[in-house]
Design an enzyme around this catalytic site. Structure first.
Site, PDB file in Angstrom:
ATOM      1  N   GLU A 267      83.390  12.318  39.707  1.00  0.00           N
ATOM      2  CA  GLU A 267      83.790  10.968  39.292  1.00  0.00           C
ATOM      3  C   GLU A 267      83.623  10.107  40.518  1.00  0.00           C
ATOM      4  O   GLU A 267      84.348  10.289  41.506  1.00  0.00           O
ATOM      5  CB  GLU A 267      85.273  10.967  38.896  1.00  0.00           C
ATOM      6  CG  GLU A 267      85.589  11.769  37.678  1.00  0.00           C
ATOM      7  CD  GLU A 267      85.025  11.150  36.433  1.00  0.00           C
ATOM      8  OE1 GLU A 267      84.791   9.931  36.433  1.00  0.00           O
ATOM      9  OE2 GLU A 267      84.805  11.878  35.474  1.00  0.00           O
ATOM     10  N   CYS A 306      88.444   2.444  41.128  1.00  0.00           N
ATOM     11  CA  CYS A 306      87.050   2.766  40.816  1.00  0.00           C
ATOM     12  C   CYS A 306      86.569   1.980  39.601  1.00  0.00           C
ATOM     13  O   CYS A 306      85.378   1.751  39.439  1.00  0.00           O
ATOM     14  CB  CYS A 306      86.920   4.257  40.550  1.00  0.00           C
ATOM     15  SG  CYS A 306      88.085   4.837  39.302  1.00  0.00           S
TER      16      CYS A 306
HETATM   17  P1  NAP Z   1      85.571   9.501  49.833  1.00  0.00           P
HETATM   18  O1  NAP Z   1      85.537   8.999  51.200  1.00  0.00           O
HETATM   19  O2  NAP Z   1      84.292   9.804  49.173  1.00  0.00           O
HETATM   20  O3  NAP Z   1      86.519  10.790  49.857  1.00  0.00           O
HETATM   21  C1  NAP Z   1      86.869  11.435  48.677  1.00  0.00           C
HETATM   22  C2  NAP Z   1      87.472  12.788  48.998  1.00  0.00           C
HETATM   23  O4  NAP Z   1      86.458  13.650  49.495  1.00  0.00           O
HETATM   24  C3  NAP Z   1      88.551  12.757  50.066  1.00  0.00           C
HETATM   25  O5  NAP Z   1      89.599  13.627  49.676  1.00  0.00           O
HETATM   26  C4  NAP Z   1      87.827  13.287  51.282  1.00  0.00           C
HETATM   27  O6  NAP Z   1      88.731  13.857  52.183  1.00  0.00           O
HETATM   28  C5  NAP Z   1      86.975  14.347  50.615  1.00  0.00           C
HETATM   29  N1  NAP Z   1      85.882  14.882  51.427  1.00  0.00           N
HETATM   30  C6  NAP Z   1      84.965  14.221  52.125  1.00  0.00           C
HETATM   31  N2  NAP Z   1      84.122  15.094  52.718  1.00  0.00           N
HETATM   32  C7  NAP Z   1      84.544  16.332  52.363  1.00  0.00           C
HETATM   33  C8  NAP Z   1      84.091  17.659  52.638  1.00  0.00           C
HETATM   34  N3  NAP Z   1      83.017  17.873  53.395  1.00  0.00           N
HETATM   35  N4  NAP Z   1      84.765  18.707  52.110  1.00  0.00           N
HETATM   36  C9  NAP Z   1      85.850  18.507  51.338  1.00  0.00           C
HETATM   37  N5  NAP Z   1      86.317  17.268  51.042  1.00  0.00           N
HETATM   38  C10 NAP Z   1      85.669  16.203  51.546  1.00  0.00           C
HETATM   39  O7  NAP Z   1      86.324   8.496  48.858  1.00  0.00           O
HETATM   40  P2  NAP Z   1      87.681   7.708  49.118  1.00  0.00           P
HETATM   41  O8  NAP Z   1      87.453   6.712  50.197  1.00  0.00           O
HETATM   42  O9  NAP Z   1      88.820   8.640  49.217  1.00  0.00           O
HETATM   43  O10 NAP Z   1      87.854   6.962  47.712  1.00  0.00           O
HETATM   44  C11 NAP Z   1      87.258   5.732  47.426  1.00  0.00           C
HETATM   45  C12 NAP Z   1      86.038   5.923  46.563  1.00  0.00           C
HETATM   46  O11 NAP Z   1      86.357   6.730  45.435  1.00  0.00           O
HETATM   47  C13 NAP Z   1      85.532   4.634  45.996  1.00  0.00           C
HETATM   48  O12 NAP Z   1      84.147   4.587  46.150  1.00  0.00           O
HETATM   49  C14 NAP Z   1      85.918   4.686  44.530  1.00  0.00           C
HETATM   50  O13 NAP Z   1      85.069   3.958  43.685  1.00  0.00           O
HETATM   51  C15 NAP Z   1      85.884   6.142  44.239  1.00  0.00           C
HETATM   52  N6  NAP Z   1      86.798   6.520  43.159  1.00  0.00           N
HETATM   53  C16 NAP Z   1      86.299   6.941  41.973  1.00  0.00           C
HETATM   54  C17 NAP Z   1      87.143   7.264  40.926  1.00  0.00           C
HETATM   55  C18 NAP Z   1      86.635   7.723  39.586  1.00  0.00           C
HETATM   56  O14 NAP Z   1      87.446   8.165  38.749  1.00  0.00           O
HETATM   57  N7  NAP Z   1      85.362   7.648  39.312  1.00  0.00           N
HETATM   58  C19 NAP Z   1      88.521   7.173  41.107  1.00  0.00           C
HETATM   59  C20 NAP Z   1      89.002   6.759  42.331  1.00  0.00           C
HETATM   60  C21 NAP Z   1      88.132   6.423  43.359  1.00  0.00           C
HETATM   61  P3  NAP Z   1      88.483  13.848  53.770  1.00  0.00           P
HETATM   62  O15 NAP Z   1      88.313  12.425  54.150  1.00  0.00           O
HETATM   63  O16 NAP Z   1      89.732  14.499  54.312  1.00  0.00           O
HETATM   64  O17 NAP Z   1      87.303  14.677  54.028  1.00  0.00           O
END
Ligand code: NAP
Length: 683
Positions: A267, A306
């Site tokens: 997602e 999102c």
């Molecule tokens: P993100 O930077 O992509 O991170 C998402 C998750 O991935 C975090 O828990 C991050 O934790 C983890 N992660 C990153 N690299 C990883 C790795 N190598 N191994 C394991 N985990 C890893 O996103 P965010 O900044 O938290 O959230 C904002 C984004 O999410 C926005 O773009 C938004 O549109 C999207 N979003 C989408 C939805 C949906 O339902 N479609 C809902 C909410 C948000 P770490 O930083 O600790 O690695």
């Protein structure tokens, strides 16, 4: 006087692994989380030294078997205890959410929204899923004519672990909306919250653990970077990821995911659009409702959703008036301390997010003019670091086709106005988002609107259409509902969540099981046609606990007479010609003469099979799958066979639901009608 916490004195947020709370190792480089309003350190995050391989093994070897031994109904009852435990922690969760920048309205979306999602799964799971360990969600596939070899399409829990990688913006909703279908499906989970608001997620997780409702090994939490986690997964496991599309791509191409065929559900982000229909004129109620929606989407979670509206499409001839009215509304929103009643928008989650949003606005302004924002005119109640605050920012596109407008997600209170010329142009612009979670259309329910909806539907997971009749009841552009599909194609990740019980399918393996009816009954706990029947004590005389799948009664025969049919017609007023007019019935190509009412057959069958005295059967709650297969004529006889097919005792209730297979046959033993009868039986 307590000392202000410093980056080195705040606690490391614990992980919960192998049923123990443990903090990761910390050093000078360990990331520090700050209060989004004051900038004061809140906690540190580290998963260093946490044995992730042991966590995966523990889930597979301890949690999985325990969950799989429970029925779907048992697991629904567990969910009920879990969400009640989160309700009890709401006060603390709201306080912590404010430290991550959330106003009470924002916290309501996250905390109450998450509780609502889990409650929805508890309720639907309890009512709709079987009280067995295998879910048969389709009718029996009849293979042999003589009822000796059939098949079922069954769903069974995956034998591994579900790894949930969550985004920062919904620390509670993200936790609960994923855990609910996972646990209901019977799969243990390891949750990895995003660091930024992990202190909120940890508190909610603690409530789940302290509810003591789950067997050991069923839920674990890894707080901190877990780059190594995916390396331990294989084909038995599933990853449910929420976050940016860039991270999704990186994780989906992890060697373990690719080489070992780990299921991966993503997602991700989405450049969601709203369209003001060509017919909607300024000062109409729908026009104002559209403006309200854009403002509400910008305000909620300070645009860190999102599903938030990023692109606002309006007919070109109304671009000026919409710009003016939205600018007035955006600038009227008060930015400041989210705890204050007179504040509309809190800060972004942290300084890095503030910088990312400002950078995204700069990129968007290559193709658009900034109308309002990004610097707040006033920061109410704040004297700390203003770097986390971004004012509601409205941009107006210079060229609506500029790729940057359809590509850059400013994950904050930011929306861009685009002019369009006609519905075809609107649909084309919307589709330039490359696949989205949701699009909205504010327009009357005309055929042009229907065309627009059909044109944009394939590019989205959800389309919300609002007209003047639905304005009051509509649930909002940005709100995914637990019973509706959430997800979207392309850029939105191509995944799927929620959707009611469909949401369980990510955590279940579909398997066709072929075999004799006795074997199928033994495996699934659901009686299959042709399996052994037990006759003896009338099954309506047995209490729920005494009844066994396969208990049966054969009743009849009863001769059906013309007098029966006439009397039924008079009693019910159903004088349809096929039951009453010999000449007309003779001309009917299907019947060629008078036939009994189908409903008479059902009633006569009930008259044959019931045990009339007061007893454990309390009520008949309906019929499923009724088919009339062969007409019954005056002079024919009918016999009914009723067999206990499935039982489910709903949590906390003194009576259970019993599903019976009913077959009405004629004098030659051929099927005249089949159906499933639903009853409530005292336990
Ligand atoms: P993100 O930077 O992509 O991170 C998402 C998750 O991935 C975090 O828990 C991050 O934790 C983890 N992660 C990153 N690299 C990883 C790795 N190598 N191994 C394991 N985990 C890893 O996103 P965010 O900044 O938290 O959230 C904002 C984004 O999410 C926005 O773009 C938004 O549109 C999207 N979003 C989408 C939805 C949906 O339902 N479609 C809902 C909410 C948000 P770490 O930083 O600790 O690695």
């Amino acid at each position: 006087m307590s000392a202000t916490p410093s980056a080195t004195t705040v606690d490391v947020l614990p992980s919960h692994v192998c049923d123990q709370w443990r903090a990761g190792r910390a050093d000078a480089g360990t990331p520090v989380l700050h209060d989004a309003v004051t900038g004061v350190p809140v906690a540190r995050v580290s998963a260093d030294g946490i044995d992730l391989a042991a966590a995966v093994d523990h889930a597979r070897e301890v949690g999985g078997p325990a969950l799989r031994a429970m029925t779907f109904t048992d697991r629904a009852a567990v969910l009920r205890r879990l969400f009640k435990a989160v309700i009890a922690a709401k006060g603390e969760l709201y306080d912590l959410s404010a430290r991550a920048g959330a106003t009470p309205d924002d916290a309501w979306f996250d905390v109450d929204g998450g509780i609502g999602a889990m409650a929805s799964y508890a309720s639907r799971g309890g009512r709709k899923l079987p009280d067995t360990t295998v879910w048969v969600d389709h009718d029996l596939v009849r293979v042999s004519r003589d009822d000796t070899f059939h098949a079922v399409q069954a769903l069974v829990p995956l034998p591994g672990v579900a790894v949930h990688v969550n985004a920062f913006n919904f620390p509670v909703w993200g936790l609960l909306e994923k855990l609910a279908p996972t646990l209901l499906a019977g799969v243990p989970a390891i949750v990895k919250p995003a660091p930024q608001a992990a202190f909120v997620a940890v508190r909610a997780f603690r409530a789940l653990v302290e509810a003591e409702a789950l067997p050991p090994g069923t839920i674990q939490l890894v707080t901190g970077g877990a780059v190594d986690l995916l390396a331990h997964l294989d084909h038995r496991d599933v990853v449910a990821f929420t976050g940016s599309s860039a991270t999704a791509r990186r994780l989906a191409s992890h060697p373990a995911v690719l080489e070992r065929n780990v299921r991966f559900n993503a997602e991700t982000d989405s450049i969601n659009a709203v369209v003001l229909g060509p017919e909607v004129m300024p000062d109409s109620a729908l026009f104002d409702d559209f403006l309200d929606e854009v403002v509400a989407e910008c305000r909620a979670k300070a645009g860190q959703r999102c599903t938030a509206i990023r692109r606002v499409l309006v007919p070109s001839d109304r671009l000026d008036v919409v710009t003016e009215r939205l600018a007035d509304r955006f600038t009227a929103l008060v930015v400041g301390d989210p705890r204050r009643d007179d504040v509309d928008l809190g800060p972004l989650v942290d300084r890095t997010q503030g910088e990312a949003v400002r950078a995204a606005i700069t990129r968007l302004s290559d193709a658009a003019t900034v109308v309002t924002g990004p610097d707040p005119a006033e920061l109410r109640g704040v004297d700390g670091d203003p770097g986390t605050f971004v004012a509601p920012t409205l941009l107006r596109a210079d060229d609506p086709r500029a790729p940057v407008l359809h590509d850059v997600e400013a994950f904050g209170p930011v929306a861009t106005l685009l002019g369009y010329d006609g519905p075809v142009d609107a649909a084309d612009l919307v589709a330039r988002g490359g696949g989205g979670l949701v699009a909205s259309v504010f327009a009357p329910p005309t055929s042009d609107t229907a065309d627009l909806v059909r044109a944009i539907a394939p590019h989205h997971g959800r389309v919300l259409v609002v007209d003047e009749t639905s304005m009051a009841a509509q649930t909002g552009h940005g709100s995914p509902l637990p019973r509706l599909h959430h997800g979207g194609p392309g850029r939105a990740g191509g995944g799927s969540e929620l959707g009611g019980l469909e949401g369980l399918h990510h955590y279940l393996q579909r398997v066709s099981i072929q075999g004799s009816p006795d074997l199928l009954t033994a495996v699934t706990g659901r009686w299959a046609s042709g399996a052994a029947r037990h006759e003896g004590t009338h099954p309506f005389r047995k209490h729920f606990d005494e009844l066994e799948v396969g208990d049966s009664v054969v009743a009849g025969p009863r001769h059906v007479t013309r007098e029966d049919i006439d009397a039924f017609a008079d009693l019910t007023g159903d004088h349809f010609y096929a039951h009453t007019d010999e000449d007309a019935a003779a001309r009917n190509p299907l019947f060629g003469g008078i036939v009994a009412h189908g409903y008479f057959l059902l009633s006569a069958a009930a008259g044959l099979f019931v045990a009339p005295e007061e007893g454990p059967v309390l009520a008949n709650t309906g019929l499923d799958g009724l088919r009339f297969m062969k007409p019954i004529r005056p002079g024919d006889e009918i016999t009914v066979t009723l067999t206990c097919m499935a039982k489910a005792l709903r949590p906390g209730e003194a009576h259970g639901e019993v599903r019976w297979a009913a077959e009405i046959t004629d004098g030659e033993g051929e099927l005249a009608a089949v159906y499933q009868l639903l009853t409530v039986v005292a336990a």
